[in-house]
Scaffold this motif. Structure first.
Motif, PDB file in Angstrom:
ATOM      1  N   THR A 328      43.963  38.951  50.674  1.00  0.00           N
ATOM      2  CA  THR A 328      44.282  39.004  52.096  1.00  0.00           C
ATOM      3  C   THR A 328      45.312  40.064  52.412  1.00  0.00           C
ATOM      4  O   THR A 328      45.474  40.448  53.566  1.00  0.00           O
ATOM      5  CB  THR A 328      44.817  37.657  52.581  1.00  0.00           C
ATOM      6  OG1 THR A 328      45.869  37.255  51.706  1.00  0.00           O
ATOM      7  CG2 THR A 328      43.725  36.607  52.586  1.00  0.00           C
ATOM      8  N   ASN A 329      45.988  40.597  51.357  1.00  0.00           N
ATOM      9  CA  ASN A 329      46.922  41.685  51.649  1.00  0.00           C
ATOM     10  C   ASN A 329      46.279  43.036  51.385  1.00  0.00           C
ATOM     11  O   ASN A 329      46.971  44.011  51.086  1.00  0.00           O
ATOM     12  CB  ASN A 329      48.198  41.512  50.813  1.00  0.00           C
ATOM     13  CG  ASN A 329      47.872  41.407  49.332  1.00  0.00           C
ATOM     14  OD1 ASN A 329      46.701  41.472  48.951  1.00  0.00           O
ATOM     15  ND2 ASN A 329      48.882  41.247  48.507  1.00  0.00           N
ATOM     16  N   CYS A 330      44.956  43.094  51.463  1.00  0.00           N
ATOM     17  CA  CYS A 330      44.186  44.329  51.320  1.00  0.00           C
ATOM     18  C   CYS A 330      44.223  44.923  49.921  1.00  0.00           C
ATOM     19  O   CYS A 330      43.856  46.073  49.738  1.00  0.00           O
ATOM     20  CB  CYS A 330      44.645  45.412  52.307  1.00  0.00           C
ATOM     21  SG  CYS A 330      44.369  44.979  54.002  1.00  0.00           S
ATOM     22  N   ARG A 331      44.644  44.168  48.944  1.00  0.00           N
ATOM     23  CA  ARG A 331      44.593  44.702  47.575  1.00  0.00           C
ATOM     24  C   ARG A 331      43.213  44.432  46.993  1.00  0.00           C
ATOM     25  O   ARG A 331      42.617  43.379  47.230  1.00  0.00           O
ATOM     26  CB  ARG A 331      45.630  44.020  46.686  1.00  0.00           C
ATOM     27  CG  ARG A 331      47.050  44.262  47.111  1.00  0.00           C
ATOM     28  CD  ARG A 331      47.816  45.016  46.041  1.00  0.00           C
ATOM     29  NE  ARG A 331      49.168  45.255  46.517  1.00  0.00           N
ATOM     30  CZ  ARG A 331      50.227  44.560  46.125  1.00  0.00           C
ATOM     31  NH1 ARG A 331      50.073  43.602  45.240  1.00  0.00           N
ATOM     32  NH2 ARG A 331      51.397  44.831  46.620  1.00  0.00           N
ATOM     33  N   ILE A 332      42.750  45.391  46.216  1.00  0.00           N
ATOM     34  CA  ILE A 332      41.404  45.274  45.628  1.00  0.00           C
ATOM     35  C   ILE A 332      41.516  45.298  44.115  1.00  0.00           C
ATOM     36  O   ILE A 332      42.241  46.121  43.558  1.00  0.00           O
ATOM     37  CB  ILE A 332      40.517  46.435  46.112  1.00  0.00           C
ATOM     38  CG1 ILE A 332      40.159  46.206  47.561  1.00  0.00           C
ATOM     39  CG2 ILE A 332      39.283  46.556  45.266  1.00  0.00           C
ATOM     40  CD1 ILE A 332      38.908  46.871  47.987  1.00  0.00           C
ATOM     41  N   TYR A 333      40.768  44.399  43.468  1.00  0.00           N
ATOM     42  CA  TYR A 333      40.679  44.396  42.016  1.00  0.00           C
ATOM     43  C   TYR A 333      39.197  44.467  41.666  1.00  0.00           C
ATOM     44  O   TYR A 333      38.455  43.563  42.005  1.00  0.00           O
ATOM     45  CB  TYR A 333      41.277  43.110  41.434  1.00  0.00           C
ATOM     46  CG  TYR A 333      42.703  42.892  41.859  1.00  0.00           C
ATOM     47  CD1 TYR A 333      43.003  42.197  43.023  1.00  0.00           C
ATOM     48  CD2 TYR A 333      43.758  43.400  41.104  1.00  0.00           C
ATOM     49  CE1 TYR A 333      44.300  42.022  43.424  1.00  0.00           C
ATOM     50  CE2 TYR A 333      45.065  43.219  41.502  1.00  0.00           C
ATOM     51  CZ  TYR A 333      45.333  42.534  42.664  1.00  0.00           C
ATOM     52  OH  TYR A 333      46.631  42.361  43.071  1.00  0.00           O
ATOM     53  N   ALA A 334      38.793  45.517  41.009  1.00  0.00           N
ATOM     54  CA  ALA A 334      37.375  45.696  40.704  1.00  0.00           C
ATOM     55  C   ALA A 334      37.183  45.639  39.200  1.00  0.00           C
ATOM     56  O   ALA A 334      37.728  46.474  38.464  1.00  0.00           O
ATOM     57  CB  ALA A 334      36.889  47.032  41.255  1.00  0.00           C
ATOM     58  N   TYR A 335      36.404  44.654  38.747  1.00  0.00           N
ATOM     59  CA  TYR A 335      36.175  44.479  37.310  1.00  0.00           C
ATOM     60  C   TYR A 335      35.002  45.338  36.899  1.00  0.00           C
ATOM     61  O   TYR A 335      33.883  44.867  36.746  1.00  0.00           O
ATOM     62  CB  TYR A 335      35.903  43.008  37.002  1.00  0.00           C
ATOM     63  CG  TYR A 335      37.143  42.181  37.095  1.00  0.00           C
ATOM     64  CD1 TYR A 335      37.531  41.588  38.283  1.00  0.00           C
ATOM     65  CD2 TYR A 335      37.956  42.015  35.977  1.00  0.00           C
ATOM     66  CE1 TYR A 335      38.690  40.844  38.362  1.00  0.00           C
ATOM     67  CE2 TYR A 335      39.109  41.275  36.055  1.00  0.00           C
ATOM     68  CZ  TYR A 335      39.482  40.697  37.250  1.00  0.00           C
ATOM     69  OH  TYR A 335      40.630  39.966  37.329  1.00  0.00           O
TER      70      TYR A 335
END
Lengths: 485, 238
Positions: A328-335
Motif C-alpha cells: 500500500t506504500n507503492c513498494r513493489i517486490y517482484a520474484y
C-alpha cells in the motif's frame, strides 16, 4: 490517434470486415473447410450463434417474419440487427422474404460438428518414420518461450539507448512485422520502440499473439497474396492440438511459406530433419482456450484441469504465474530473475535493488510520469500489475490496493489538467451593443471559450476569429454606408 | 440479481437416463438419441471455448459421472473430428455402453423397472455445479439438461422436490427432454416450471427431430434466453 492494438476483439472485427467485402465465389472457398466454418462461427455474436444453430438442421427456408417472432418484444430490433449482420457476412441468404443458411456454410458446419467431410482441415497428423525421439511438450514450451522472449527482449533492449547490442536481433520476418505494425520504427541506431510498442509489451501473451497474426494477415493482403489460403491456414492453426505432429504435405506453397515465417515467432516448430512435419506450440493452441489466465490458474491448482473443454490450458498457465507483490506504500517486490520481466517493470517502476531471485522498487511519481509520457496509460499499468500479481495478492478483493490504483490514476490526470488551445482575445469594446452582438454571434456559431460580460472581454477559437472579423467588417461597412449616405 | 452478460461462460450438466426397459418403450431408439445428443454437445462446446460440460449417466441402481472422468481414451490414429469434440464424444458413448452392459435385471417388464429415479442424478448434478462454481473466479451460468425416458417414481417425490428447490435457489435452469411417448412426467414438468427451464416432449422418431428441438430450445444460455423466446408449456398438473 492511439493505434488500437490487436486483441481478440480486433481480430474478430477485422475478419468480419474482410468476409463482408469478399465476392461470392471467394466466400464459398473460405467456407469450404469445416475448420474455417467452426472458427468463423466462433467469431460471431451469441445471439447470431443461436440463430445459426436453430437453422442448421432445418432444410427448408424460413420466413423472415417468423424468425423475428422468435425474439422477445423488447429485443426485436436487436435480433433484426443480428440477422442483418449475418447477411452481411454472407452466412445467411435472403430470398423474397425467406431466410436460409448459406448452403456451403451449413454443410461444412454440420461436418465440423459430426466429423464428416474433409477432416484434414483440422490438420493431418504426420505418419512415418524418422527419428525416434518425439518432441515433448516441455521441449515445445521451451522453444516457444525462447523465441517469443527473444522478440520481446529485442523490443525492450533498444530502449536503453546505450547502444549495447547484447540482444540478438530476430529474423527479418519478425522485424518486418514489428515495423508494419508500428510497434518499432527504424531509427538511427537500428530499430527503436514506439508508444504502441510499449503498450504491446504490457499486454498479456494472448493479445500479443493475436496482434501478430492480425498483422500477418494485413501484410498478406498488401502483398497481394491469396488471402483465402492465408485465412484457411490461420483457422487451421488455431484448432491444432498441442504436442501432436502434423504433416505439411497437404498445404499449398503459400501456406508452407507462412509456416516458415511463423516459425520465427515461436508459434510453430518445424523439425529440420523432417521438414514436412510441424508442431504447434502453446502460444497458438491457447488462443482457442479460455481467454483469461486467472481462470485456468485457479482451477489448475485444484488439479481438476480436465473440466474445461480444452485440455491444453495447463502449460500456458504454468508459465504465467504471478510474481509481483505491491504494497500500500507503492513498494513493489517482484520474484523474478528474467531480464525481460525486469526490463518491462523498469518501464514504470523505479527499481532500487536486485537480488538473485528478487527485484525491489517503488512506484514513484517520476517513474509513472515517465511511463505516461511514453504513451502507456494508467489502465494498462494497472491491468499489467493485476494480471501478474502474486497468488498471495490474488486472494484479496480487489487485487491491488485501492490507494495505489487511485494514485496512479491521479498522476495520469495531472497531465490532463491543462489543455492548451489556440485562441484570440477581444477587449475594449466601445459600445455595449457591439459587444452583445459579437457575443451572440459567437455563441450561435459555438466558438466561445470564455466570456466576461461585465468586463466586455471575449475569447474565441482560431476558426471563430476569422468569422468574427468578417462579421465586424461587414457591420462597419454597413454602418459607414449608412453614415455616409 | 446479476444480469447475464453476453460473454459469460456457461456450465451444462447433461443427465442421461440409461434405463434399458424405459428406452425399450420409447418411440425413439437409444442409439439414435445418443448420436443426436452427442452432436448437441459438440454444438454447445463450439459456442464458447470457455463453456464447461459435465455428463452424468443415471440408471436404476447407479449414477455415474461419464465426463469428465478418469477413464482412459485410446488415441485414434486418424483425426475424424475436432479433437476437443472427439474426447468428449468417445468418453460419453463408451461410458453409456459400459453402464448398459452392467445392468442385470430380473423382471424387465415390471412396473418398478420402468421408473427411473431422477432425484439421485439431480443431486449429483447440483453438487458438481456447486464445486465448479467454487473453483471459478468469474461468474458462470449453470443449467441442467435431463434426457429421460422413464416414468416418475412416486416414492422419490420429496427428494426430487428438494433438489428442484435447491436448483431454483442456485439459479440453475433445468430443461427436461422427455422421450417416453404419451405419458407426461408430472414431477419433471414442475422442475422445469419452477426453475424457469423448458419441458419438451419428443414423440416422433423422425431423423434429427430430437436434435432440432434441442438446438432450438435448450442450446441458448441465460443471456440468449433473455433475448429469444422459448416455447412455453401450457398446462402443468400441480
Amino acid at each position: 490517434m492511439a493505434h488500437q492494438l490487436g486483441s481478440e476483439e480486433e481480430f474478430k472485427t477485422t475478419i468480419a470486415d474482410y468476409l463482408e467485402s469478399l465476392p461470392a465465389q471467394f466466400s464459398q472457398r473460405v467456407f469450404s473447410s469445416p475448420a474455417a466454418c467452426l472458427a468463423i462461427f466462433r467469431l460471431i455474436s451469441t445471439v447470431g450463434k443461436q440463430l445459426i444453430m436453430s437453422m442448421l438442421y432445418l432444410d427448408t427456408s424460413l420466413r423472415l417474419q417468423d424468425v423475428c417472432q422468435w425474439a422477445r418484444t423488447d429485443s426485436q430490433r436487436m435480433v433484426r440487427g443480428k440477422i442483418h449482420q449475418l447477411r452481411k457476412l454472407q452466412l445467411v441468404t435472403e430470398d423474397h422474404g425467406n431466410v436460409s443458411l448459406n448452403p456451403v456454410f451449413r454443410a461444412q458446419l454440420r461436418n465440423a460438428l459430426t466429423g464428416g467431410g474433409d477432416f484434414s482441415s483440422f490438420g493431418t497428423p504426420f505418419k512415418g518414420g524418422g527419428r525416434d525421439t518425439r518432441i515433448t511438450k516441455a521441449q515445445l514450451a521451451r522453444y516457444a518461450d525462447v523465441k517469443w522472449e527473444a522478440m520481446l527482449r529485442f523490443m525492450v533492449g533498444r530502449q536503453d539507448g546505450s547502444g549495447e547490442s547484447v540482444v540478438q536481433p530476430p529474423a527479418e520476418s519478425v522485424r518486418s512485422i514489428l515495423r508494419t505494425a508500428k510497434l518499432m520504427e527504424d531509427g538511427e541506431n537500428g530499430m527503436a520502440i514506439t508508444n504502441s510498442g510499449f503498450q504491446f509489451l504490457l499486454q498479456d501473451t494472448q493479445s500479443q499473439v493475436w496482434t501478430v497474426l492480425l498483422q500477418y494477415l494485413r501484410q498478406a493482403e498488401m502483398q497481394q497474396m491469396d488471402v483465402v489460403e492465408v485465412l484457411n491456414f490461420l483457422f487451421q492453426l488455431v484448432s491444432l492440438q498441442l504436442g501432436r505432429a502434423y504433416s505439411a504435405e497437404p498445404l499449398t506453397t503459400i501456406q508452407r511459406r507462412m509456416l516458415g515465417e511463423l516459425r520465427d515467432f515461436g508459434l510453430v516448430l518445424q523439425d529440420d530433419q523432417r521438414p514436412m512435419c510441424f508442431y504447434a506450440t502453446h502460444l497458438v493452441t491457447m488462443l482457442s482456450s479460455s481467454s483469461s489466465t486467472e481462470n485456468s490458474d485457479k482451477s489448475d491448482t485444484k488439479g481438476s484441469k480436465a473440466l474445461s473443454a480444452s485440455p491444453q490450458g495447463e502449460l500456458a498457465a504454468s508459465s504465467s504465474q504471478g510474481y509481483i507483490i505491491l504494497e500500500t506504500n507503492c513498494r513493489i517486490y517482484a520474484y523474478t530473475d528474467s531480464p525481460l520481466q525486469i526490463a518491462i517493470l523498469g518501464l514504470f517502476v523505479h527499481l532500487v535493488s536486485r537480488f538473485s531471485n528478487l527485484v525491489t522498487g517503488a512506484l514513484t511519481r517520476d517513474s509513472v510520469r515517465q511511463a505516461l509520457s511514453q504513451g502507456i496509460t494508467a489502465d494498462q499499468i494497472i491491468t499489467f500489475l493485476t494480471a501478474n500479481a502474486h497468488p498471495q495478492m490474488q486472494s484479496h478483493v480487489p487485487v491491488l490496493p485501492v490507494t495505489v490504483t487511485d494514485q496512479i490514476r491521479l498522476w495520469e490526470q495531472e497531465r490532463n489538467r491543462l489543455h492548451p488551445t489556440q485562441a484570440h482575445f477581444y477587449k475594449d469594446f466601445a459600445q455595449k451593443q457591439d459587444f452583445d452582438r459579437v457575443l451572440r454571434y459567437a455563441q450561435d456559431i459555438g466558438v466561445v471559450l470564455w466570456a466576461s460580460i461585465e468586463k466586455r472581454q471575449l475569447v474565441v477559437t482560431r476558426q471563430g476569429h476569422v468569422k468574427i472579423v468578417e462579421l465586424v467588417n461587414s457591420q462597419r461597412a454597413a454602418s459607414s454606408a449608412t453614415t455616409s449616405s | 440479481m446479476v444480469e447475464p452478460v453476453e460473454s459469460d461462460p456457461s456450465l451444462l450438466v447433461v443427465v442421461l437416463d440409461v434405463n434399458p426397459s424405459a428406452w425399450a418403450r420409447s418411440p425413439l431408439a437409444l442409439d439414435k438419441a445418443l448420436q443426436q445428443i452427442v452432436i448437441f454437445i459438440n454444438a454447445y462446446l463450439a459456442l464458447n471455448p470457455e463453456n464447461k460440460l459435465v455428463v452424468i449417466g443415471a440408471s436404476k441402481r447407479k449414477c455415474l459421472l461419464l465426463y469428465p472422468s478418469d477413464s482412459t481414451v485410446d488415441a485414434a490414429q486418424d483425426i475424424q473430428v475436432y479433437e476437443q469434440f472427439r474426447l468428449v464424444d468417445v468418453k460419453v458413448l463408451s461410458g453409456v455402453q459400459a453402464m448398459m452392459s452392467q445392468v442385470t435385471v430380473d423382471n424387465i417388464n415390471s412396473l418398478d423397472e420402468r421408473q427411473s429415479p431422477m432425484s439421485r442424478a439431480l443431486s449429483m448434478a447440483l453438487c458438481h455445479i456447486h464445486r465448479i462454481n467454487e473453483d471459478q473466479t468469474g461468474k458462470i451460468w449453470s443449467r441442467i439438461l435431463v434426457l429421460s425416458a422413464g416414468e416418475d417414481a412416486p416414492r422419490e417425490y420429496i427428494s426430487l422436490m428438494n433438489s428442484i428447490f435447491a436448483a431454483q435457489k442456485m439459479s440453475v435452469l433445468v430443461d427436461i427432454c422427455k422421450a417416453c411417448g404419451q405419458k407426461d412426467s408430472v414431477f419433471l414438468q414442475q422442475a422445469a416450471d419452477i426453475t424457469g427451464g423448458n419441458y419438451l416432449k419428443v414423440n416422433s422418431a423422425a431423423d434429427e427431430s430430437l436434435l432440432q428441438t434441442l438446438m432450438f430450445t435448450c442450446l441458448a444460455d441465460h443471456y440468449t434466453r433473455s433475448v429469444i423466446n422459448a416455447p412455453g408449456s401450457a398446462l402443468i398438473d400441480f
